[in-house]
Design a protein around this motif. Structure first.
Motif, short mmCIF file in Angstrom:
data_model
loop_
_atom_site.label_atom_id
_atom_site.label_comp_id
_atom_site.label_asym_id
_atom_site.label_seq_id
_atom_site.Cartn_x
_atom_site.Cartn_y
_atom_site.Cartn_z
N CYS A 15 0.54 -1.43 -0.20
CA CYS A 15 0.41 -0.16 -0.16
C CYS A 15 0.91 1.62 -0.28
CB CYS A 15 -0.91 0.33 1.09
SG CYS A 15 -0.46 0.10 3.08
N CYS A 16 0.49 2.67 -0.48
CA CYS A 16 0.60 3.49 -0.54
C CYS A 16 1.90 4.24 0.68
CB CYS A 16 0.45 4.82 -0.81
SG CYS A 16 0.62 5.69 -1.09
N GLN A 17 3.10 4.17 0.97
CA GLN A 17 4.19 4.90 2.00
C GLN A 17 3.48 5.88 2.73
OE1 GLN A 17 8.31 4.52 0.68
NE2 GLN A 17 7.51 2.72 -1.54
N GLY B 150 -0.96 5.26 2.51
CA GLY B 150 -2.17 3.95 2.90
C GLY B 150 -2.91 3.48 1.46
N HIS B 151 -2.82 4.03 0.68
CA HIS B 151 -3.97 3.57 0.20
C HIS B 151 -3.53 2.31 -0.57
CE1 HIS B 151 -6.95 3.69 -3.30
NE2 HIS B 151 -5.90 3.63 -4.48
N ALA B 152 -4.76 1.44 -0.85
CA ALA B 152 -4.12 0.09 -2.36
C ALA B 152 -5.81 0.03 -3.09
CB ALA B 152 -3.99 -0.49 -0.87
N HIS C 152 2.57 3.90 -8.94
CA HIS C 152 1.38 5.14 -8.80
C HIS C 152 0.25 4.74 -7.32
CE1 HIS C 152 -1.05 7.78 -10.07
NE2 HIS C 152 -0.27 8.40 -9.54
N CYS C 153 0.82 5.11 -6.78
CA CYS C 153 -0.56 5.77 -6.30
C CYS C 153 -1.47 6.65 -6.47
CB CYS C 153 -0.27 6.11 -4.48
SG CYS C 153 -2.10 6.67 -3.22
N GLU C 154 -3.30 6.32 -7.13
CA GLU C 154 -4.17 7.36 -7.17
C GLU C 154 -4.41 8.76 -6.96
OE1 GLU C 154 -6.26 5.60 -10.08
OE2 GLU C 154 -4.52 4.27 -11.50
N LYS C 155 -4.37 8.03 -5.30
CA LYS C 155 -5.22 8.84 -4.30
C LYS C 155 -3.68 10.54 -3.84
CE LYS C 155 -6.74 9.15 0.27
NZ LYS C 155 -6.91 7.96 1.28
N CYS C 156 -2.87 10.06 -4.10
CA CYS C 156 -1.55 11.13 -2.72
C CYS C 156 -0.83 11.66 -4.58
CB CYS C 156 -1.34 10.68 -1.82
SG CYS C 156 0.60 9.64 -1.72
N GLU C 157 -0.42 10.95 -5.98
CA GLU C 157 0.16 10.74 -6.90
C GLU C 157 1.43 11.00 -6.72
OE1 GLU C 157 -0.96 11.46 -9.94
OE2 GLU C 157 -2.87 12.17 -9.08
ZN LIG Z 1 -0.47 7.57 -2.00
#
Ligand SMILES: [Zn+2]
Length: 422
Positions: free
Chosen positions: A20-22, A25-27, A63-68
């Protein structure tokens, strides 16, 4: 507030996938690019040793689509990627020395530093950055986990040799007081638990303290096709959007930012506690110019295709050279050369050797993952191979005239962004 389910590689002696995003936390994270499996770039086998078993790690970008945030898909235990004999020193590149002199003069001008102000550098390496502040009469302290810190200490740069953690930060604050400036140049993307680093930085900063970071800039990385800067030390590839988001989670506000030329394209970002300083229009302008959402997805897809094409083009060029009987060597062995060599699939049958300037700790070792030896640069001038690939192509403009002045007559080739003769 901060993601709690992120698995940590530190202490495992191995690696863990980034699930998940470092930062947020998005996954799940979406896949950007895979470069295959890579050896650690700083574990180089000595030429007189028999080949021994080495770990290889999957190397892919997510790529995290939530925080880019764009991030590596695998976190490797720091003991593997930052061994105590870590052979990188920042003082050996003129571009880096000039950049740190520029950081010093910009920071002095913007922040109006006084001699009593304490400046702390995280990942202080050989002390090159801090030497500018020392010469300016400021109090300084370096924090550096590897033996390179001993080089800094020998040069009179006070250095604490340890990993940077909130506990280390709290101890340093008790001993030395609050810092007016905390710098992290090209290591802010390296440390696994990024929230712990920012918390540590907050421990160090005085109320009006400023955090200055320099990191590879994702947008420039894609523009100039610098996929070779993707390796396991670099866990995160920041845009200003994603970096500002991370700092904001900790109450820090970016008030000044600009692109700088180091490592082929980086950003220098100044942050202070929210409301402490007016935000410059450059920050708003840079953030507005960065792609996000669907535009970012399209940009990342184009990047993946360009990386693949650049590999095929370089191979086509080398095939032609080899068919005509050319002898090919490499110029310089920065960490990024390991990614390029292994992704493209270069070996000792294609590249006879790679040159480093005298004194480099890499001389007498094999390029990671290959049996291509690293030799002293003088060999190039005696031997005059037909062609030399400049692996530190991001500083080719600085290197090429020097090599010509010293007498190299063969072709010089830049492998990226488009393979071409210099
Ligand atoms: Zn993120």
């Amino acid at each position: 507030m901060f993601p709690s389910k992120v698995a940590r590689a530190a202490g495992t002696g191995a690696s863990v996938p980034v699930e998940c995003c470092q930062v947020c936390g998005h996954a799940p994270l979406s896949s950007v690019l895979s470069l295959g499996y890579m050896p650690p770039v700083n574990q180089m086998v000595a030429v007189d040793e028999l080949p021994r078993q080495q770990p290889w790690f999957p190397t892919n970008l997510l790529h995290c689509e939530k925080c880019e945030l764009v991030q590596l898909g695998l976190a490797v235990d720091p003991v593997i990627i930052f061994p105590p004999e870590y052979p990188y020193t920042s003082g050996t590149t003129k571009l880096l020395r000039d950049n740190f002199a520029d950081l010093y003069s910009e920071a002095s001008r913007l922040l109006k530093l006084s001699p009593t102000d304490l400046v702390i550098d995280i990942g202080s390496n050989d002390g090159t950055l801090l030497s500018n502040f020392k010469n300016g009469g400021h109090r300084i302290l370096g924090i550096e986990p590897t033996d390179v810190g001993k080089i800094a200490a020998a040069r009179g740069i006070a250095t604490v040799q340890r990993y940077f953690t909130p506990a280390a930060a709290a101890e340093i604050r008790r001993e030395h007081g609050g810092a007016r400036v905390v710098t992290a140049a090209n290591c802010f993307a390296h440390i696994e638990d990024v929230h712990a680093i920012v918390e540590g930085i907050l421990h160090l900063l005085s109320t009006d303290g400023v955090f200055i970071s320099e990191s590879h800039y994702l947008i420039g990385l894609m523009e100039r096709l610098q996929y070779d800067t993707v390796y396991h030390e670099h866990l995160r590839y920041y845009s200003l959007t994603s970096l500002a988001h991370l700092l904001k989670m900790h109450g820090l506000e970016v008030f000044h930012a600009r692109e700088i030329p180091t490592h082929g394209g980086s950003i220098r970002v100044y942050a202070a506690r929210r409301g402490e300083r007016p935000v410059s229009s450059d920050v708003t302008r840079m953030v507005a110019a960065e792609p996000r959402g669907d535009a970012m997805r399209a940009r990342l897809n184009a990047f993946r295709r360009d990386v693949m094409l650049s590999k095929l083009r370089l191979l086509a060029m080398l095939r032609e050279l080899k068919e005509s009987g050319a002898r090919i060597c490499g110029i310089s062995a920065p960490s990024r050369a390991s990614t390029l060599v292994n992704y493209v699939g270069l070996d000792e049958a294609i590249i006879d050797y790679v040159c480093e300037i005298a004194g480099s700790l890499k001389i007498g070792k094999f390029m990671p993952g290959t049996a291509i030896p690293v030799v002293e640069e003088s060999r190039l001038f005696e031997d005059q191979p037909d062609c030399a690939i400049v692996f530190s192509w991001h500083i080719a403009a600085e290197l090429a005239p020097k090599l010509r002045a010293k007498g190299y007559r063969g072709k010089l080739i830049s492998p990226l962004p488009v393979p071409c003769e210099i």
